[in-house]
Design a protein around this motif. Structure first.
Motif, PDB file in Angstrom:
ATOM      1  N   CYS A 162       0.810  -1.215   0.000  1.00 43.17           N
ATOM      2  CA  CYS A 162       0.000   0.000   0.000  1.00 43.17           C
ATOM      3  C   CYS A 162       0.845   1.268   0.000  1.00 43.17           C
ATOM      4  CB  CYS A 162      -0.950  -0.007   1.202  1.00 43.17           C
ATOM      5  SG  CYS A 162      -2.236  -1.275   1.085  1.00 43.17           S
ATOM      6  N   ASP A 163       1.996   1.194  -0.620  1.00 36.67           N
ATOM      7  CA  ASP A 163       2.821   2.388  -0.816  1.00 36.67           C
ATOM      8  C   ASP A 163       2.199   3.191  -1.957  1.00 36.67           C
ATOM      9  OD1 ASP A 163       4.782   4.135  -1.999  1.00 36.67           O
ATOM     10  OD2 ASP A 163       6.339   3.053  -0.930  1.00 36.67           O
ATOM     11  N   GLY A 164       1.829   4.435  -1.688  1.00 38.58           N
ATOM     12  CA  GLY A 164       1.131   5.234  -2.692  1.00 38.58           C
ATOM     13  C   GLY A 164       1.902   5.453  -3.968  1.00 38.58           C
ATOM     14  N   ALA A 224      -6.084   8.570   5.363  1.00 33.26           N
ATOM     15  CA  ALA A 224      -7.278   8.910   4.583  1.00 33.26           C
ATOM     16  C   ALA A 224      -7.321   8.170   3.256  1.00 33.26           C
ATOM     17  CB  ALA A 224      -7.322  10.422   4.344  1.00 33.26           C
ATOM     18  N   GLU A 225      -6.134   7.780   2.746  1.00 29.05           N
ATOM     19  CA  GLU A 225      -6.055   7.115   1.444  1.00 29.05           C
ATOM     20  C   GLU A 225      -6.321   5.616   1.507  1.00 29.05           C
ATOM     21  OE1 GLU A 225      -3.601   8.904   2.768  1.00 29.05           O
ATOM     22  OE2 GLU A 225      -3.831  10.804   1.685  1.00 29.05           O
ATOM     23  N   ASP A 226      -6.518   5.071   2.693  1.00 30.77           N
ATOM     24  CA  ASP A 226      -6.677   3.617   2.815  1.00 30.77           C
ATOM     25  C   ASP A 226      -7.727   3.047   1.863  1.00 30.77           C
ATOM     26  OD1 ASP A 226      -4.709   3.272   4.698  1.00 30.77           O
ATOM     27  OD2 ASP A 226      -6.072   3.010   6.396  1.00 30.77           O
ATOM     28  N   ASP A 227      -8.869   3.718   1.772  1.00 30.33           N
ATOM     29  CA  ASP A 227      -9.966   3.182   0.964  1.00 30.33           C
ATOM     30  C   ASP A 227      -9.635   3.107  -0.511  1.00 30.33           C
ATOM     31  OD1 ASP A 227     -10.046   6.053   1.088  1.00 30.33           O
ATOM     32  OD2 ASP A 227     -11.961   5.952   0.026  1.00 30.33           O
ATOM     33  N   LEU A 228      -8.652   3.915  -0.962  1.00 31.86           N
ATOM     34  CA  LEU A 228      -8.290   3.917  -2.379  1.00 31.86           C
ATOM     35  C   LEU A 228      -7.594   2.628  -2.797  1.00 31.86           C
ATOM     36  CD1 LEU A 228      -6.896   7.565  -2.686  1.00 31.86           C
ATOM     37  CD2 LEU A 228      -9.212   6.742  -3.195  1.00 31.86           C
ATOM     38  N   PHE A 229      -7.052   1.882  -1.840  1.00 29.64           N
ATOM     39  CA  PHE A 229      -6.326   0.660  -2.157  1.00 29.64           C
ATOM     40  C   PHE A 229      -7.214  -0.581  -2.180  1.00 29.64           C
ATOM     41  CE2 PHE A 229      -3.070   3.436  -0.215  1.00 29.64           C
ATOM     42  CZ  PHE A 229      -2.134   3.439  -1.239  1.00 29.64           C
ATOM     43  N   THR A 230      -8.445  -0.468  -1.699  1.00 25.78           N
ATOM     44  CA  THR A 230      -9.286  -1.643  -1.534  1.00 25.78           C
ATOM     45  C   THR A 230      -9.657  -2.271  -2.876  1.00 25.78           C
ATOM     46  OG1 THR A 230     -10.218  -0.747   0.499  1.00 25.78           O
ATOM     47  CG2 THR A 230     -11.419  -2.540  -0.560  1.00 25.78           C
ATOM     48  N   LEU A 231      -9.408  -3.572  -2.975  1.00 29.32           N
ATOM     49  CA  LEU A 231      -9.783  -4.358  -4.153  1.00 29.32           C
ATOM     50  C   LEU A 231     -10.376  -5.686  -3.691  1.00 29.32           C
ATOM     51  CD1 LEU A 231      -6.566  -3.945  -6.375  1.00 29.32           C
ATOM     52  CD2 LEU A 231      -8.773  -2.806  -6.735  1.00 29.32           C
ATOM     53  N   GLY A 232     -11.326  -6.199  -4.444  1.00 24.62           N
ATOM     54  CA  GLY A 232     -11.866  -7.522  -4.179  1.00 24.62           C
ATOM     55  C   GLY A 232     -12.791  -7.584  -2.982  1.00 24.62           C
ATOM     56  N   GLU A 233     -13.254  -8.799  -2.702  1.00 29.20           N
ATOM     57  CA  GLU A 233     -14.196  -9.037  -1.611  1.00 29.20           C
ATOM     58  C   GLU A 233     -13.456  -9.383  -0.324  1.00 29.20           C
ATOM     59  OE1 GLU A 233     -17.515  -8.638  -1.751  1.00 29.20           O
ATOM     60  OE2 GLU A 233     -17.121  -7.818  -3.746  1.00 29.20           O
ATOM     61  N   PRO A 234     -14.051  -9.073   0.829  1.00 34.14           N
ATOM     62  CA  PRO A 234     -13.415  -9.393   2.112  1.00 34.14           C
ATOM     63  C   PRO A 234     -13.079 -10.882   2.226  1.00 34.14           C
ATOM     64  CG  PRO A 234     -15.289  -7.945   2.450  1.00 34.14           C
ATOM     65  CD  PRO A 234     -15.322  -8.357   1.006  1.00 34.14           C
ATOM     66  N   LEU A 235     -11.962 -11.170   2.853  1.00 35.38           N
ATOM     67  CA  LEU A 235     -11.551 -12.547   3.086  1.00 35.38           C
ATOM     68  C   LEU A 235     -12.420 -13.174   4.176  1.00 35.38           C
ATOM     69  CD1 LEU A 235      -7.692 -11.947   3.229  1.00 35.38           C
ATOM     70  CD2 LEU A 235      -8.996 -12.864   1.290  1.00 35.38           C
ATOM     71  N   PRO A 236     -12.532 -14.495   4.184  1.00 32.65           N
ATOM     72  CA  PRO A 236     -13.292 -15.157   5.256  1.00 32.65           C
ATOM     73  C   PRO A 236     -12.826 -14.750   6.648  1.00 32.65           C
ATOM     74  CG  PRO A 236     -12.840 -16.727   3.511  1.00 32.65           C
ATOM     75  CD  PRO A 236     -12.089 -15.466   3.158  1.00 32.65           C
ATOM     76  N   LYS A 240     -15.569   0.719   1.839  1.00 29.59           N
ATOM     77  CA  LYS A 240     -14.151   0.546   1.556  1.00 29.59           C
ATOM     78  C   LYS A 240     -13.256   1.000   2.707  1.00 29.59           C
ATOM     79  CE  LYS A 240     -14.100   0.776  -3.504  1.00 29.59           C
ATOM     80  NZ  LYS A 240     -13.509   1.482  -4.668  1.00 29.59           N
ATOM     81  N   ALA A 241     -13.556   2.130   3.285  1.00 29.28           N
ATOM     82  CA  ALA A 241     -12.666   2.694   4.293  1.00 29.28           C
ATOM     83  C   ALA A 241     -12.774   1.956   5.610  1.00 29.28           C
ATOM     84  CB  ALA A 241     -12.991   4.171   4.505  1.00 29.28           C
ATOM     85  N   VAL A 242     -11.684   1.966   6.385  1.00 33.20           N
ATOM     86  CA  VAL A 242     -11.657   1.294   7.676  1.00 33.20           C
ATOM     87  C   VAL A 242     -12.781   1.774   8.576  1.00 33.20           C
ATOM     88  CG1 VAL A 242     -10.321   1.031   9.802  1.00 33.20           C
ATOM     89  CG2 VAL A 242      -9.188   0.805   7.615  1.00 33.20           C
TER      90      VAL A 242
END
Length: 230
Positions: free
Chosen positions: A89-91, A143-155, A172-174
């Motif tokens: 998650c390095d921008g 604040a940028e955390d949500d920009l990295f989210t891809l795919g569905e949550p893991l079990p 998406k965001a925490v």
């Protein structure tokens, strides 16, 4: 066991730990896929010191931590690549890390990248299988955390939220749901648990870990273009 006598596997960690995990003992193939060069054999004890220095930006000639990584021997059937260069998650480098992890998964079936801040600085995980990204999630409080989210949550993500009494579906965001503070606190510590559940974690290595081969310190593509690291 092709390691120096008396040099047992050990927990490899730092306050800020970044790593890639691949289910193979093909150290040379992993290095080739990642573009790593100039391997120098190191012991687990040496690796422990190097990882901590690089994680704190204290290594001479490697202040940003991007010039070199530690590549483990085969540990319980996996190869670990450890260093700041592996940050999912390095921008500035997230696309490169995603591409390289995806390429590893196409070659070896699976590949993962993680970040864990042991001082309460959060977690991140990137999970790929057969050349496709299944999940990327960053929980660092930025604040940028949500920009990295891809795919569905893991079990494991869903299970942890269920334990907290939270919905297994969320934004998406925490902090983007009614239980944001609870989930943020839990997600900050999930990376090592996810890594152990899906394969292996450098934080879980012990003297009983099965080892084959010898670990090396290798230059990243950025390191190969820069001055030698001392």
């Amino acid at each position: 066991m092709d390691i120096s006598m008396g040099d047992e596997p050990r927990r490899l960690t730092s306050c800020w730990l970044y790593w890639i995990a691949v289910p193979t003992g093909d150290q040379a193939g992993v290095m080739a896929t990642l573009g790593l060069t100039q391997p120098t054999p190191v012991t687990f004890a040496e690796a422990e010191t190097i990882i901590d220095e690089d994680g704190h930006g204290e290594a001479e000639g490697n202040p940003d931590g991007l010039s070199r990584v530690y590549v483990s021997p085969e540990v319980d059937g996996w190869t670990l690549v450890i260093g700041w260069w592996c940050d999912p998650c390095d921008g500035e480098r997230d696309d490169e890390v995603l591409r390289r992890v995806t390429e590893l998964s196409a070659r070896y079936g699976r590949a993962q990248a993680y970040y864990y801040g042991a001082q309460g600085d959060g977690s991140a995980w990137l999970i790929a299988e057969r050349g496709a990204v299944l999940r990327r999630y960053c929980a660092t409080g930025e604040a940028e955390d949500d920009l990295f989210t891809l795919g569905e949550p893991l079990p494991l993500e869903r299970a942890r939220r269920n334990e907290l009494g939270l919905s297994s579906s969320w934004g998406k965001a925490v902090g983007n749901d009614e239980g944001g503070s609870e989930w943020k606190s839990a997600a900050f510590h999930l990376a090592p648990k996810i890594a152990a559940a899906l394969g292996i974690s450098p934080l879980a290595l012990t003297a009983e870990t099965r080892v084959r081969g010898t670990g090396v310190l290798a230059l990243t593509p950025q390191g190969a273009e820069a001055e030698p690291v001392t």
